[in-house]
Design an enzyme around this catalytic site. Structure first.
Site, PDB file in Angstrom:
ATOM      1  N   ASN A 170      -9.539   0.536   0.667  1.00  0.00           N
ATOM      2  CA  ASN A 170      -8.339   0.953   0.631  1.00  0.00           C
ATOM      3  C   ASN A 170      -7.787   0.306  -0.655  1.00  0.00           C
ATOM      4  OD1 ASN A 170      -5.323   0.116   0.490  1.00  0.00           O
ATOM      5  ND2 ASN A 170      -5.444  -0.953   2.412  1.00  0.00           N
ATOM      6  N   HIS A 224      -3.135   7.912   2.948  1.00  0.00           N
ATOM      7  CA  HIS A 224      -3.264   6.439   2.938  1.00  0.00           C
ATOM      8  C   HIS A 224      -5.157   6.373   3.002  1.00  0.00           C
ATOM      9  CE1 HIS A 224      -4.074   2.735   1.334  1.00  0.00           C
ATOM     10  NE2 HIS A 224      -3.575   1.808   2.371  1.00  0.00           N
ATOM     11  N   CYS A 281       0.758  -1.321   0.019  1.00  0.00           N
ATOM     12  CA  CYS A 281       0.209  -0.108   0.158  1.00  0.00           C
ATOM     13  C   CYS A 281       0.480   1.352   0.048  1.00  0.00           C
ATOM     14  CB  CYS A 281      -0.948   0.191   1.561  1.00  0.00           C
ATOM     15  SG  CYS A 281      -2.156  -1.122   1.170  1.00  0.00           S
TER      16      CYS A 281
HETATM   17  N1  COA Z   1     -18.519  -7.456   9.625  1.00  0.00           N
HETATM   18  C1  COA Z   1     -19.262  -8.048  11.035  1.00  0.00           C
HETATM   19  N2  COA Z   1     -18.314  -7.845  12.111  1.00  0.00           N
HETATM   20  C2  COA Z   1     -17.199  -8.806  12.140  1.00  0.00           C
HETATM   21  C3  COA Z   1     -16.429  -8.168  10.640  1.00  0.00           C
HETATM   22  C4  COA Z   1     -17.423  -8.089   9.656  1.00  0.00           C
HETATM   23  N3  COA Z   1     -16.800  -7.355   9.128  1.00  0.00           N
HETATM   24  N4  COA Z   1     -15.396  -8.166  10.757  1.00  0.00           N
HETATM   25  C5  COA Z   1     -14.934  -8.992  12.088  1.00  0.00           C
HETATM   26  N5  COA Z   1     -15.899  -8.670  12.755  1.00  0.00           N
HETATM   27  C6  COA Z   1     -15.774  -9.031  14.138  1.00  0.00           C
HETATM   28  C7  COA Z   1     -15.065  -9.523  14.412  1.00  0.00           C
HETATM   29  O1  COA Z   1     -15.152 -11.369  14.615  1.00  0.00           O
HETATM   30  C8  COA Z   1     -14.879  -9.542  16.528  1.00  0.00           C
HETATM   31  O2  COA Z   1     -16.149 -10.091  16.743  1.00  0.00           O
HETATM   32  P1  COA Z   1     -15.970 -11.033  18.162  1.00  0.00           P
HETATM   33  O3  COA Z   1     -15.421 -10.224  19.108  1.00  0.00           O
HETATM   34  O4  COA Z   1     -17.514 -11.432  18.577  1.00  0.00           O
HETATM   35  O5  COA Z   1     -14.858 -11.856  18.148  1.00  0.00           O
HETATM   36  C9  COA Z   1     -15.816  -7.883  16.672  1.00  0.00           C
HETATM   37  O6  COA Z   1     -15.849  -8.259  15.244  1.00  0.00           O
HETATM   38  C10 COA Z   1     -14.237  -7.247  16.411  1.00  0.00           C
HETATM   39  O7  COA Z   1     -12.949  -7.510  15.420  1.00  0.00           O
HETATM   40  P2  COA Z   1     -12.160  -6.958  15.605  1.00  0.00           P
HETATM   41  O8  COA Z   1     -11.268  -7.800  13.930  1.00  0.00           O
HETATM   42  O9  COA Z   1     -11.492  -6.869  16.737  1.00  0.00           O
HETATM   43  O10 COA Z   1     -12.608  -5.827  14.996  1.00  0.00           O
HETATM   44  P3  COA Z   1     -11.831  -3.976  14.966  1.00  0.00           P
HETATM   45  O11 COA Z   1     -12.228  -3.069  15.628  1.00  0.00           O
HETATM   46  O12 COA Z   1      -9.966  -4.393  15.445  1.00  0.00           O
HETATM   47  O13 COA Z   1     -11.480  -4.160  13.106  1.00  0.00           O
HETATM   48  C11 COA Z   1     -10.359  -4.559  11.121  1.00  0.00           C
HETATM   49  C12 COA Z   1     -11.527  -4.537  12.838  1.00  0.00           C
HETATM   50  C13 COA Z   1      -9.882  -4.860   9.806  1.00  0.00           C
HETATM   51  C14 COA Z   1     -11.535  -3.273   9.840  1.00  0.00           C
HETATM   52  C15 COA Z   1      -9.753  -2.822  12.010  1.00  0.00           C
HETATM   53  O14 COA Z   1      -8.284  -3.962  13.037  1.00  0.00           O
HETATM   54  C16 COA Z   1      -8.970  -2.389  11.072  1.00  0.00           C
HETATM   55  O15 COA Z   1      -8.796  -1.423  10.377  1.00  0.00           O
HETATM   56  N6  COA Z   1      -7.314  -2.920  10.718  1.00  0.00           N
HETATM   57  C17 COA Z   1      -5.983  -2.529  10.335  1.00  0.00           C
HETATM   58  C18 COA Z   1      -6.594  -3.041   8.652  1.00  0.00           C
HETATM   59  C19 COA Z   1      -6.055  -2.021   7.974  1.00  0.00           C
HETATM   60  O16 COA Z   1      -6.210  -1.231   7.773  1.00  0.00           O
HETATM   61  N7  COA Z   1      -4.890  -2.865   6.657  1.00  0.00           N
HETATM   62  C20 COA Z   1      -4.745  -2.532   5.291  1.00  0.00           C
HETATM   63  C21 COA Z   1      -3.331  -1.394   6.370  1.00  0.00           C
HETATM   64  S1  COA Z   1      -2.567  -0.812   4.474  1.00  0.00           S
END
Ligand code: COA
Length: 325
Positions: free
Chosen positions: A282, A252, A115
């Site tokens: 993204n 980004h 990215c």
């Molecule tokens: N829809 C509904 N629920 C979802 C889901 C979705 N699309 N994806 C995950 N969940 C659930 C999980 O299973 C988890 O459930 P649980 O509490 O019952 O186990 C809950 O939501 C929380 O998941 P978690 O992974 O802790 O959420 P988060 O707040 O960390 O958000 C991201 C997840 C991926 C959105 C976040 O971590 C993120 O944006 N990270 C950076 C990713 C990124 O930018 N990557 C590219 C970099 S270049």
């Protein structure tokens, strides 16, 4: 001897026609518009049509950037293209693009920094111009990331979209790009990666031969916020600037919460931050030049303003560029 800088002469971008909304996604995986919007800020993303490739998106974005710059493709000395989703293993997407633009003969190559690809490509182009090795350079970030998304994996498939952006850089006696700062940490590769390839091998028994984004979202989130904080500080310090001197932050577009964290660090109100993640998702290397082009064409960004571009991606890789538009 007068110093040579690179200046942005024109910008362009392109998004595929098809739009996939959060509601569309909720029909494929167990998710909801509410969850995606509150965790990421994304409402919809564009998806390349069947047969539409990274070089197709790059071509449309590049034509617009060349037009805006008033530059003929034949006058390009170099094409540097950031992508992690090339059309082919080889030739590079930059070579495919070069031929389609009718710029045969100039140097052309891809940069893979996930990215952060556009910031890395921009840095390479800037060094070529500063050293006198090139005068007119096309820099592109183009991706069809949805081709390596696992549509059964709700934690990652909701995040990504396809798109491309491009800039034409020209040599100038006035800056232009003031500084760029690049970093990588290969030790964190397994937190965000696509674990198959030509040399390691593919997995024919798995869907898409094992080509899929694997991500530990939470860890990526925390690392990205820290890395971006630090590279933004480094950039300001290198230029003897105060954070209040920046006119526009062009981050980004991975997650609105990561963008807001960087804006807070810079003490910037969100109306001075370019946000497209809500409509683009993204788009990896495409995201920064897409956001830049949108802001330029809408009239938000004006000539003479100070812009801070930053990105973070798999590798890990991260970087920033400070420039006077
Ligand atoms: N829809 C509904 N629920 C979802 C889901 C979705 N699309 N994806 C995950 N969940 C659930 C999980 O299973 C988890 O459930 P649980 O509490 O019952 O186990 C809950 O939501 C929380 O998941 P978690 O992974 O802790 O959420 P988060 O707040 O960390 O958000 C991201 C997840 C991926 C959105 C976040 O971590 C993120 O944006 N990270 C950076 C990713 C990124 O930018 N990557 C590219 C970099 S270049």
């Amino acid at each position: 001897m007068t110093q040579v800088f690179s200046r942005i002469a024109g910008t362009g971008s392109y998004l595929p026609e098809k739009v996939l909304t959060n509601d569309d996604l909720s029909k494929i995986v167990d998710t909801s518009d509410e969850w995606i919007r509150t965790r990421t800020g994304i409402r919809e993303r564009h998806v390349a049509a069947e047969g539409e490739t990274t070089s197709d998106l790059a071509y449309h974005a590049s034509v617009r950037a060349l037009e805006a710059a008033g530059v003929d493709a034949k006058d390009l000395d170099l094409i540097v293209l950031g992508t992690t989703t090339p059309d082919l293993i080889f030739p590079s997407t930059a070579c495919l693009l070069q031929h389609r633009l009718g710029a045969d003969g100039c140097a052309a190559f891809d940069v893979n920094a996930a990215c952060s690809g556009f910031i890395f490509a921009l840095t390479v182009a800037d060094k070529f111009i500063r050293s006198g090795a090139a005068k007119t350079v096309l820099v592109v970030g183009s991706e069809t990331l949805t081709r390596m998304v696992d549509w059964t994996e709700r934690t990652s498939c909701v995040l990504f979209g396809d798109g491309a952006g491009a800039v034409v850089l020209k040599a100038d006696s006035e800056a232009g790009i003031l500084s760029t700062h690049l970093h990588a940490d290969g030790g964190k590769k397994e937190l965000l990666w696509n674990p198959v390839g030509v040399s390691v091998g593919f997995k024919p028994e798995e869907p898409n031969c094992g080509v899929r984004i694997n991500m530990s979202g939470n860890d990526v989130f925390k690392y990205a916020v820290k890395a971006l904080d630090s590279v933004v500080e480094e950039t300001l310090e290198a230029n003897g600037l105060d954070r209040h001197d920046i006119d526009w932050l062009i981050p980004h577009q991975a997650n609105l919460r990561i963008i807001e964290a960087t804006a807070k660090r810079l003490d910037m109100p969100m109306d001075r931050v370019i946000v497209t993640v809500d409509r683009h998702g993204n788009t990896s290397s495409g995201s920064v030049p897409l956001a830049l082009d949108e802001a330029v064409r809408s009239g938000k960004i004006q000539r003479g303003q100070l812009l801070l571009l930053e990105a973070f991606g798999g590798g890990f890789t991260w970087g920033a560029a400070l420039l006077r538009y």
